[in-house]
Design a protein around this motif. Structure first.
Motif, mmCIF file in Angstrom:
data_model
loop_
_atom_site.group_PDB
_atom_site.id
_atom_site.type_symbol
_atom_site.label_atom_id
_atom_site.label_comp_id
_atom_site.label_asym_id
_atom_site.label_seq_id
_atom_site.Cartn_x
_atom_site.Cartn_y
_atom_site.Cartn_z
ATOM 1 N N ALA A 72 45.334 50.616 29.356
ATOM 2 C CA ALA A 72 45.344 52.215 29.455
ATOM 3 C C ALA A 72 44.938 52.021 30.953
ATOM 4 C CB ALA A 72 43.951 52.572 28.922
ATOM 5 N N ILE A 73 44.927 52.957 32.300
ATOM 6 C CA ILE A 73 44.787 53.735 32.622
ATOM 7 C C ILE A 73 43.676 54.632 33.056
ATOM 8 C CG2 ILE A 73 45.369 53.254 35.507
ATOM 9 C CD1 ILE A 73 47.423 51.592 35.312
ATOM 10 N N LEU A 74 42.924 54.915 33.448
ATOM 11 C CA LEU A 74 42.203 56.392 33.496
ATOM 12 C C LEU A 74 41.312 56.590 34.236
ATOM 13 C CD1 LEU A 74 40.352 55.519 29.601
ATOM 14 C CD2 LEU A 74 42.992 56.021 30.156
ATOM 15 N N GLY A 75 41.939 57.866 35.055
ATOM 16 C CA GLY A 75 40.688 57.972 36.072
ATOM 17 C C GLY A 75 40.197 60.093 36.209
ATOM 18 N N GLN A 76 40.101 60.499 37.165
ATOM 19 C CA GLN A 76 39.194 61.523 37.255
ATOM 20 C C GLN A 76 39.556 61.837 39.026
ATOM 21 O OE1 GLN A 76 38.845 64.765 36.363
ATOM 22 N NE2 GLN A 76 38.186 64.245 34.823
ATOM 23 N N ASP A 77 40.342 63.173 39.020
ATOM 24 C CA ASP A 77 40.357 63.208 40.288
ATOM 25 C C ASP A 77 39.671 64.894 40.702
ATOM 26 O OD1 ASP A 77 41.438 65.177 38.578
ATOM 27 O OD2 ASP A 77 43.380 65.152 39.442
ATOM 28 N N VAL A 78 38.499 64.978 39.825
ATOM 29 C CA VAL A 78 36.693 65.987 40.032
ATOM 30 C C VAL A 78 35.705 65.511 40.035
ATOM 31 C CG1 VAL A 78 38.985 67.908 39.500
ATOM 32 C CG2 VAL A 78 37.267 66.464 37.609
ATOM 33 N N ASP A 79 34.757 66.266 40.490
ATOM 34 C CA ASP A 79 33.509 65.496 40.930
ATOM 35 C C ASP A 79 33.095 65.654 39.490
ATOM 36 O OD1 ASP A 79 34.106 65.672 44.141
ATOM 37 O OD2 ASP A 79 32.898 67.556 43.943
ATOM 38 N N ASP A 94 41.321 61.619 32.361
ATOM 39 C CA ASP A 94 41.907 62.035 32.419
ATOM 40 C C ASP A 94 43.268 60.886 32.111
ATOM 41 O OD1 ASP A 94 42.310 64.876 32.564
ATOM 42 O OD2 ASP A 94 42.171 64.576 35.101
ATOM 43 N N ALA A 95 43.586 60.757 31.070
ATOM 44 C CA ALA A 95 45.057 59.361 31.424
ATOM 45 C C ALA A 95 46.788 59.594 32.103
ATOM 46 C CB ALA A 95 45.986 59.965 29.567
ATOM 47 N N SER A 99 48.756 52.978 26.598
ATOM 48 C CA SER A 99 49.474 52.190 25.636
ATOM 49 C C SER A 99 48.433 51.246 24.168
ATOM 50 C CB SER A 99 50.039 50.980 26.145
ATOM 51 O OG SER A 99 51.233 49.956 25.424
ATOM 52 N N ASP A 100 48.643 51.691 23.375
ATOM 53 C CA ASP A 100 47.790 51.273 22.090
ATOM 54 C C ASP A 100 46.718 51.787 22.219
ATOM 55 O OD1 ASP A 100 50.133 50.896 20.250
ATOM 56 O OD2 ASP A 100 50.018 48.416 20.271
ATOM 57 N N ILE A 101 46.055 52.694 23.089
ATOM 58 C CA ILE A 101 45.185 53.121 23.182
ATOM 59 C C ILE A 101 44.351 54.459 23.551
ATOM 60 C CG2 ILE A 101 43.409 53.359 25.062
ATOM 61 C CD1 ILE A 101 43.702 50.742 25.529
ATOM 62 N N THR A 102 43.671 55.341 22.944
ATOM 63 C CA THR A 102 43.980 56.773 22.573
ATOM 64 C C THR A 102 42.762 57.768 23.765
ATOM 65 O OG1 THR A 102 43.406 56.634 20.140
ATOM 66 C CG2 THR A 102 45.338 56.777 20.176
ATOM 67 N N LEU A 103 43.046 58.501 24.112
ATOM 68 C CA LEU A 103 41.725 59.432 24.454
ATOM 69 C C LEU A 103 42.151 61.004 24.426
ATOM 70 C CD1 LEU A 103 39.663 59.206 26.952
ATOM 71 C CD2 LEU A 103 41.250 60.126 28.531
ATOM 72 N N THR A 104 40.888 61.740 23.672
ATOM 73 C CA THR A 104 40.606 61.870 22.379
ATOM 74 C C THR A 104 38.917 62.850 23.300
ATOM 75 O OG1 THR A 104 39.597 61.095 20.886
ATOM 76 C CG2 THR A 104 41.801 62.061 21.268
ATOM 77 N N PRO A 206 39.291 59.101 43.297
ATOM 78 C CA PRO A 206 38.741 59.423 41.869
ATOM 79 C C PRO A 206 37.201 59.143 42.064
ATOM 80 C CG PRO A 206 39.989 57.565 42.211
ATOM 81 C CD PRO A 206 40.357 57.976 43.551
ATOM 82 N N SER A 207 36.657 60.309 41.455
ATOM 83 C CA SER A 207 35.844 60.142 40.891
ATOM 84 C C SER A 207 35.424 59.074 39.714
ATOM 85 C CB SER A 207 34.684 61.242 40.567
ATOM 86 O OG SER A 207 35.404 61.831 39.291
ATOM 87 N N VAL A 208 35.924 58.857 39.691
ATOM 88 C CA VAL A 208 35.571 57.179 38.101
ATOM 89 C C VAL A 208 37.645 56.938 38.402
ATOM 90 C CG1 VAL A 208 33.826 58.044 37.386
ATOM 91 C CG2 VAL A 208 35.888 58.867 36.713
ATOM 92 N N THR A 209 37.193 55.673 37.502
ATOM 93 C CA THR A 209 38.392 54.547 37.439
ATOM 94 C C THR A 209 38.137 54.051 36.233
ATOM 95 O OG1 THR A 209 38.578 53.027 38.438
ATOM 96 C CG2 THR A 209 39.811 55.491 39.337
ATOM 97 N N MET A 210 39.326 53.546 35.493
ATOM 98 C CA MET A 210 38.603 52.329 34.545
ATOM 99 C C MET A 210 40.072 51.508 33.623
ATOM 100 S SD MET A 210 37.157 52.250 30.336
ATOM 101 C CE MET A 210 35.433 52.972 31.224
ATOM 102 N N ALA A 211 40.544 50.889 33.772
ATOM 103 C CA ALA A 211 41.677 50.506 33.721
ATOM 104 C C ALA A 211 41.397 48.907 32.607
ATOM 105 C CB ALA A 211 42.186 48.811 35.015
#
Length: 217
Positions: A72-79, A94-95, A99-104, A206-211
């Motif tokens: 997964a690559i996740l991010g957020q483009d707002v404060d 935001d996704a 791949s085989d990981i869900t964001l809810t 972005p304000s945050v990211t996660m890989a």
């Protein structure tokens, strides 16, 4: 059930047709790894029906070949702002790619893993202070609503308008169905996670990211 090479009969044409059909079915398939499979010779490629992935023999043992899933690559483009000081909040994402990981969740804060395995996770946050007073930021992972001991990142800002990037990479042993949340808190509401707009010479940040990447099952 897996069949061997068709036996040779009296009718060569029928046998040839049977052989052609057998080759069409099996030519591109990996042989299944069973209890009798030996890893004594390097380079043998098999399909492990228990793990659900291919394996290759190396150094006298079977090594998993990681498939392109569990990422997964996740991010957020707002404060992201804290409504109260010294209060734990889940970070929404935001996704970008899953791949085989869900964001809810509402907002999207709950990261659920569909497969068990060892995962490499890299988290990055861009913290900002709107006060000249000291603000401490804390970030940590929470799995299945339980905070992970000894996992918190602590960083501080001391000047108005200053920005700091906080990042950490760690390995996590995850079970199928586990839910991960990225948590944060600040000692004052003047601390926030800041996204910056694009300029004439640089793209936005972005304000945050996660890989997230699967290392092995």
């Amino acid at each position: 059930m897996r069949f061997g090479v068709p036996p040779v009969g009296n009718d060569a044409l029928s046998w040839a047709n049977d052989l052609r059909r057998w080759l069409a079915r099996t030519w591109d398939n990996l042989t299944f790894k069973d209890a009798a499979a030996s890893a004594t010779q390097d380079g043998t490629l098999l399909w492990d029906p228990v793990g659900g992935h291919p394996v290759v023999s190396k150094g006298g043992e079977w090594r998993q070949i990681v498939l392109a899933n569990g990422t997964a690559i996740l991010g957020q483009d707002v404060d992201i702002n804290a409504a109260a000081a010294d209060t734990a909040y889940k970070i929404p994402f935001d996704a970008i790619e899953l791949s085989d990981i869900t964001l809810t969740g509402s907002p999207l804060t709950d990261i659920t893993f569909n497969e068990s395995g060892l995962y490499l996770i890299t988290f990055t946050a861009q913290a900002e202070s709107t006060s000249a007073a000291r603000v401490d930021f804390r970030f940590w992972p929470r799995i299945n609503n339980v905070d992970i001991p000894g996992s918190t990142i602590v960083s501080s800002l001391h000047s108005n308008g200053s920005t700091m990037v906080v990042t950490r990479t760690a390995l996590f042993q995850i079970n199928a169905g586990d839910m991960l949340n990225a948590m944060w808190a600040a000692t004052a509401t003047s601390g926030r996670l800041k996204a910056h707009a694009a300029t004439a010479y640089a793209p936005s940040s972005p304000s945050v990211t996660m890989a997230i990447t699967t290392i092995r099952a």
